[in-house]
Design a protein around this motif. Structure first.
Motif, PDB file in Angstrom:
ATOM      1  N   TRP A 135       0.750  -1.008  -0.009  1.00 39.40           N
ATOM      2  CA  TRP A 135       0.008  -0.012  -0.032  1.00 39.40           C
ATOM      3  C   TRP A 135       1.074   1.214  -0.040  1.00 39.40           C
ATOM      4  CZ3 TRP A 135      -4.355  -1.376   4.129  1.00 39.40           C
ATOM      5  CH2 TRP A 135      -5.262  -2.061   3.654  1.00 39.40           C
TER       6      TRP A 135
ATOM      7  N   GLU B 226       0.769   3.649   3.475  1.00 38.60           N
ATOM      8  CA  GLU B 226      -0.643   3.584   4.139  1.00 38.60           C
ATOM      9  C   GLU B 226      -0.434   2.310   4.980  1.00 38.60           C
ATOM     10  OE1 GLU B 226      -3.967   4.631   1.948  1.00 38.60           O
ATOM     11  OE2 GLU B 226      -5.425   4.093   3.611  1.00 38.60           O
ATOM     12  N   ARG B 227      -0.739   2.556   6.151  1.00 39.99           N
ATOM     13  CA  ARG B 227      -0.715   1.354   7.192  1.00 39.99           C
ATOM     14  C   ARG B 227       0.499   0.683   7.521  1.00 39.99           C
ATOM     15  NH1 ARG B 227      -4.608   4.333   9.106  1.00 39.99           N
ATOM     16  NH2 ARG B 227      -6.426   4.041   7.828  1.00 39.99           N
TER      17      ARG B 227
ATOM     18  N   ASN C 156      -0.204   1.255  -3.784  1.00 41.76           N
ATOM     19  CA  ASN C 156      -1.640   1.385  -2.883  1.00 41.76           C
ATOM     20  C   ASN C 156      -2.587   1.217  -3.740  1.00 41.76           C
ATOM     21  OD1 ASN C 156      -3.267   2.279  -0.937  1.00 41.76           O
ATOM     22  ND2 ASN C 156      -2.485   3.776  -0.414  1.00 41.76           N
TER      23      ASN C 156
ATOM     24  N   ASN D 212      -5.460   2.624  -2.929  1.00 48.31           N
ATOM     25  CA  ASN D 212      -5.851   3.985  -3.148  1.00 48.31           C
ATOM     26  C   ASN D 212      -4.915   4.465  -4.106  1.00 48.31           C
ATOM     27  OD1 ASN D 212      -8.018   3.519  -1.042  1.00 48.31           O
ATOM     28  ND2 ASN D 212      -6.750   4.222   0.626  1.00 48.31           N
TER      29      ASN D 212
ATOM     30  N   LYS E  47      -9.247  -1.513  -6.756  1.00 48.10           N
ATOM     31  CA  LYS E  47     -10.137  -1.303  -5.357  1.00 48.10           C
ATOM     32  C   LYS E  47     -11.186   0.115  -5.999  1.00 48.10           C
ATOM     33  CE  LYS E  47     -10.291   1.374  -0.719  1.00 48.10           C
ATOM     34  NZ  LYS E  47      -9.598   1.924   0.322  1.00 48.10           N
TER      35      LYS E  47
ATOM     36  N   GLU F 154     -14.526   3.592  -0.263  1.00 48.87           N
ATOM     37  CA  GLU F 154     -13.948   4.363   0.405  1.00 48.87           C
ATOM     38  C   GLU F 154     -13.329   5.723  -0.518  1.00 48.87           C
ATOM     39  OE1 GLU F 154     -10.898   2.256   2.802  1.00 48.87           O
ATOM     40  OE2 GLU F 154     -12.218   1.847   4.363  1.00 48.87           O
TER      41      GLU F 154
ATOM     42  N   ARG G 117     -11.244  -6.050  -5.767  1.00 46.28           N
ATOM     43  CA  ARG G 117     -11.234  -6.291  -4.296  1.00 46.28           C
ATOM     44  C   ARG G 117     -12.853  -6.198  -3.916  1.00 46.28           C
ATOM     45  NH1 ARG G 117      -8.912  -2.468  -0.967  1.00 46.28           N
ATOM     46  NH2 ARG G 117      -7.979  -3.864   0.580  1.00 46.28           N
TER      47      ARG G 117
ATOM     48  N   PHE H 162     -13.810  -5.591  -0.918  1.00 45.03           N
ATOM     49  CA  PHE H 162     -13.716  -4.489   0.115  1.00 45.03           C
ATOM     50  C   PHE H 162     -14.679  -3.306  -0.044  1.00 45.03           C
ATOM     51  CE2 PHE H 162     -11.994  -1.174   2.870  1.00 45.03           C
ATOM     52  CZ  PHE H 162     -12.674  -1.850   4.038  1.00 45.03           C
TER      53      PHE H 162
ATOM     54  N   LYS I  11     -11.220  -9.921   1.859  1.00 43.83           N
ATOM     55  CA  LYS I  11     -10.504  -9.794   3.038  1.00 43.83           C
ATOM     56  C   LYS I  11     -10.970 -11.101   3.973  1.00 43.83           C
ATOM     57  CE  LYS I  11      -9.583  -4.993   3.281  1.00 43.83           C
ATOM     58  NZ  LYS I  11      -9.786  -3.750   4.221  1.00 43.83           N
TER      59      LYS I  11
ATOM     60  N   ASP J  52     -12.948  -5.736   8.503  1.00 43.33           N
ATOM     61  CA  ASP J  52     -11.782  -4.864   8.123  1.00 43.33           C
ATOM     62  C   ASP J  52     -10.412  -5.483   8.865  1.00 43.33           C
ATOM     63  OD1 ASP J  52      -9.838  -3.332   6.892  1.00 43.33           O
ATOM     64  OD2 ASP J  52     -10.864  -1.585   7.426  1.00 43.33           O
TER      65      ASP J  52
ATOM     66  N   GLU K 279      -2.230  -3.150  11.118  1.00 40.98           N
ATOM     67  CA  GLU K 279      -2.880  -1.767  11.390  1.00 40.98           C
ATOM     68  C   GLU K 279      -3.867  -1.827  12.658  1.00 40.98           C
ATOM     69  OE1 GLU K 279      -5.456  -1.090   7.989  1.00 40.98           O
ATOM     70  OE2 GLU K 279      -6.490   0.670   8.974  1.00 40.98           O
TER      71      GLU K 279
ATOM     72  N   HIS L 177      -6.023   4.798  13.832  1.00 39.96           N
ATOM     73  CA  HIS L 177      -6.182   3.304  14.385  1.00 39.96           C
ATOM     74  C   HIS L 177      -5.258   3.132  15.517  1.00 39.96           C
ATOM     75  CE1 HIS L 177      -8.625   2.622  10.478  1.00 39.96           C
ATOM     76  NE2 HIS L 177      -9.235   3.118  11.456  1.00 39.96           N
TER      77      HIS L 177
HETATM   78  O1  GCW Z   1      -8.311  -1.203   6.814  1.00 42.07           O
HETATM   79  C1  GCW Z   1      -8.715  -0.244   5.863  1.00 42.07           C
HETATM   80  C2  GCW Z   1      -7.562   0.747   5.946  1.00 42.07           C
HETATM   81  C3  GCW Z   1      -7.440   1.392   4.744  1.00 42.07           C
HETATM   82  C4  GCW Z   1      -7.403   0.695   3.564  1.00 42.07           C
HETATM   83  C5  GCW Z   1      -8.575   0.198   3.526  1.00 42.07           C
HETATM   84  C6  GCW Z   1      -8.611  -1.144   2.217  1.00 42.07           C
HETATM   85  C7  GCW Z   1      -5.939   1.031   1.547  1.00 42.07           C
HETATM   86  O2  GCW Z   1      -7.825   1.661   7.109  1.00 42.07           O
HETATM   87  O3  GCW Z   1      -6.212   2.315   5.010  1.00 42.07           O
HETATM   88  O4  GCW Z   1      -6.942   1.334   2.545  1.00 42.07           O
HETATM   89  O5  GCW Z   1      -8.849  -0.811   4.581  1.00 42.07           O
HETATM   90  O6  GCW Z   1      -8.235  -2.105   2.493  1.00 42.07           O
HETATM   91  O7  GCW Z   1      -8.725  -0.559   1.204  1.00 42.07           O
END
Ligand code: GCW
Length: 716
Positions: A173, A181-182, A222, A224, A301, A305, A338, A340, A374, A379, A407, A542
């Motif tokens: 990521w 990220e994370r 990432n 994102n 993704k 979000e 994904r 998610f 996931k 999450d 995370e 977090h």
């Molecule tokens: O767990 C969450 C995280 C986000 C992450 C998202 C995901 C990359 O807080 O930071 O974004 O999941 O899996 O897309």
């Protein structure tokens, strides 16, 4: 005069001879430290069947040189003919120079499989490592060397290994500005600014480590996503990385931002059914494959979000995924799409939304699409039930996505060995096709006869010298590779192998380390989110407890959304009287989890809303049981620190001290979690502490006042 000369000589020696390098974790599990009792077997020489060794075969030979120099003080000599005591390397492309009698049948091992076995040679015994492919052979060499350095007597070995899962990926990521990220191990290891001019040797060390545990794909960026990585300028950088990874059997994947045709191509839309959009992606795929012929594909993704996606145009996830799949298909690439997805506008229970969205799309995806799910429906929490999509998609291959970076399990400072968490998911029975329909059987394709199978782990790698921030987090990277290769492997055995390679082969020390690892995840569950509680962490970053937060723009990002605690009761009713999320599971799970009496304690408040005085199977009230779990968690964290202290002198000093400091932090943070949680619950339920339980160190206002604006790893 003589004395002065001696001093001078001593001084010169001190300057010229570098001090022995302290262990800093850089070598990971590939230290090739000779086992306590020495290696039980030293081959006489190494022989390959290749006339013109490929780059991968050369890496295998290099590995033997590195390993034997360290394990035995010298490289193995290379010979042209096999004799007694030889180590023989063979693959389908690397057979011809071996005598007929020694040419193994390598068919049937599978593209990444290998065999290691004793053979007769030169009137005595030799060891053969064989792969169908050169990469399979490389995997066999790593396995052989790691067995040797764990002190295993490899002479009688007869191993045949084929990975259960085809695509075994790390998902980074990592942003293009090197923020991860994370990420809790420093910046991204990809130095995009300097690539391709400077190809840091660390990239190869990274590929080497991945290959040693069978990882064969890396998504660099990432989820994102930033469309910039798809520009020619960045693709040149990606190509440089792909070139480094190739000899190690590792393919590169990229995250594809769905709106890239607008951002980079100037199109007015990114509608997946628009002809120009389709053509743009097709041209982009052609452009990528022209430079990276073995490019793996796209990880996406979408509509989650804030990420753009097909639903922005009223199209389904299948229509979006298929459009990209069509662009990649001529080149053999795959789309990892994904699942998610959840939306703030959607009133449905967040943990139900992915199933609601994807289940109706079963059977609508192209053959080169795999839906990446996931492990749990929420999450990456310390504990969740398995995701209900596993077992529910009969005509769609599903990839399992795990989070290696922690995370929600204490970042890099807390020891939490995730092998046990992942095994819990893999061995969970979905009952989709009757008893024994485990998540592992969905993931390895057995249940629905899928050829395309995958497992992805969100990477915990950064620029920290020890790669993962903490020494123990290396175990999670290692365990991910091992479980992606063989989901049936035991978490305990993996922990032991890792610890023996990483620290020492002393069996007593190993017993302690493995015991610590095996209890560590449950300790985290106990002090953070016991009895099925979930998502109680600080907003955004977090980090730490924030159970009281109930007023964010998105309700489903607040801890209150998940615990719903009031004076009378606590927990989320996911039975028929509530969100009915239980209905997404097959029988008999549905019935089991719908009934509070048959729901295991560890998932209790995930599925049920119960009064504080609800009587648990232990005979204690729910409130008493909750406090007991927090206390147990704190105790376990203290035990971890103490067990480690008992190893002083048996672990090299730098790594010992590093781990000891982290365990001290974990101990303090476990208490912080327990105290803040209890203080908050008491402010809601007004109940006294059970007898013997210590009051929180501070009052609730203190815990609420804590802020961590610079906590690492935050999202945008
Ligand atoms: O767990 C969450 C995280 C986000 C992450 C998202 C995901 C990359 O807080 O930071 O974004 O999941 O899996 O897309």
């Amino acid at each position: 005069m003589r004395k002065q000369a001696l001093i001078l000589v001593a001084l010169a020696a001190a300057i010229l001879v570098p001090p022995a390098m302290a262990e800093d974790g850089y070598e990971l599990w590939l230290r090739y430290d000779a086992p306590e009792a020495g290696i039980p077997y030293l081959p006489a020489d190494v022989v390959t069947g290749c006339t013109a060794p490929s780059e991968t075969i050369r890496k295998s030979l290099d590995e033997l040189d590195i390993a034997f120099t360290s394990l035995a003080g010298e490289k193995l000599p290379q010979s042209r003919t096999a004799g007694q005591g030889s180590l023989i390397l063979a693959s389908a492309d690397c057979l011809s120079s071996l005598p007929q009698s020694l040419q193994p049948d390598v068919t049937g091992l599978g593209e990444d499989g290998y065999a290691i076995r004793g053979v007769s040679s030169g009137g005595g015994k030799a060891i053969l490592i064989a792969g169908e492919s050169d990469v399979g052979l490389l995997y066999g060499v790593f396995d052989f060397l790691m067995r040797l350095s764990r002190g295993e007597d490899v002479r009688g070995l007869s191993v045949e290994q084929t990975p259960a899962v085809k695509l075994r990926l790390l998902n980074h990521w990592d942003n293009l500005d090197r923020h991860v990220e994370r990420g809790y191990a420093g910046q991204s290891i990809w130095n995009w600014h300097l690539l391709p001019g400077r190809v840091d040797p660390r990239y190869e060390d990274y590929a080497h480590a991945n290959a040693s545990i069978g990882i064969n794909g890396v998504s660099l960026t990432n989820v994102n996503a930033d469309a910039t990585v798809l520009t020619p300028q960045y693709l040149e950088k990606v190509t440089a990385l792909a070139d480094v990874f190739r000899p190690y059997g590792i393919k590169v994947y990229l995250t594809a931002r769905f709106s890239a045709p607008m951002e980079l191509g100037g199109l007015a839309t990114a509608d997946p059914l628009d002809e120009d959009v389709h053509e743009w992606w097709q041209a982009k795929a052609d452009e990528i494959y022209a430079e990276i012929p073995d490019f793996g594909g796209f990880l996406v993704k979408a509509n989650s979000e804030g990420q753009p996606g097909p639903q922005d145009y009223g199209r389904s996830h299948a229509e979006g995924a298929n459009m990209l799949a069509d662009a990649l298909a001529p080149h053999g690439g795959v789309v990892m799409w994904r699942a998610f997805v959840y939306s703030a506008e959607e009133p449905e229970d967040r943990v139900k939304q992915a199933y609601t969205e994807f289940k109706p799309l079963d059977g609508q995806f192209r053959d080169n699409v795999i839906v990446q799910v996931k492990n749990g429906p929420l999450d990456f929490q310390p504990r969740e039930p398995f995701h209900p999509l596993f077992g529910a998609m009969e005509e769609t291959p599903l990839a399992l996505e795990l989070q290696i970076t922690k995370e929600y399990l204490g970042f890099s400072t807390h020891l939490a060995y995730l092998g046990t968490l992942w095994k819990e998911v893999l061995s969970a029975d979905t009952y989709a096709a009757g008893p024994g329909s485990t998540v592992a059987k969905v993931v390895d394709g057995e249940l629905t006869n899928e050829a395309l199978t995958a497992m992805a782990g969100v990477s915990n790698v950064g620029v920290d010298r020890n790669w993962t921030g903490s020494h123990f987090d290396q175990a999670n990277w290692y365990a991910f590779g091992r479980l992606a290769w063989d989901p049936d492997a035991s978490a305990n055995a993996i922990a032991r192998d890792w610890a023996a390679l990483t620290f020492t082969t002393d069996p007593d020390v190993l017993d302690t380390i493995v015991a610590m690892m095996m209890q560590s995840r449950e300790a985290v569950v106990n002090y953070m989110t016991p009895l099925g509680l979930t998502h109680l962490m600080g907003t955004g970053h977090h980090y730490g407890p924030a159970l009281w937060v109930d007023d964010l723009d998105r309700a489903d990002w607040t801890p209150y959304y998940y615990h719903r605690a009031t004076e009378d009761a606590i927990g989320f009713d996911r039975t028929e009287t509530g969100s009915n999320a239980v209905a997404q599971y097959a029988e008999p799970l549905r019935e089991k989890w719908a009934d509070v009496a048959t729901t295991p304690d560890e998932l209790l408040l995930w599925f049920h809303r119960l009064p504080w005085d609800y009587e648990m199977t232990s005979g204690r009230s729910l409130w008493e049981e909750l406090v007991r779990h927090y206390d147990l968690g704190v105790q376990q964290a203290e035990d971890l620190a103490e067990q480690w202290q008992g190893l002083e002198g048996q672990i090299d000093p730098d790594r010992f001290a590093h781990v000891a400091d982290y365990l001290e932090i974990q101990k303090q943070e476990a208490r912080w979690w327990r105290d803040a949680s209890i203080a908050y619950w008491q402010s809601v339920n007004g109940l006294a502490l059970p007898e013997g339980a210590a009051p929180p160190t501070h009052n609730l206002d203190y815990y609420k006042s804590l802020e961590f604006p610079n906590a690492p790893g935050q999202g945008d």
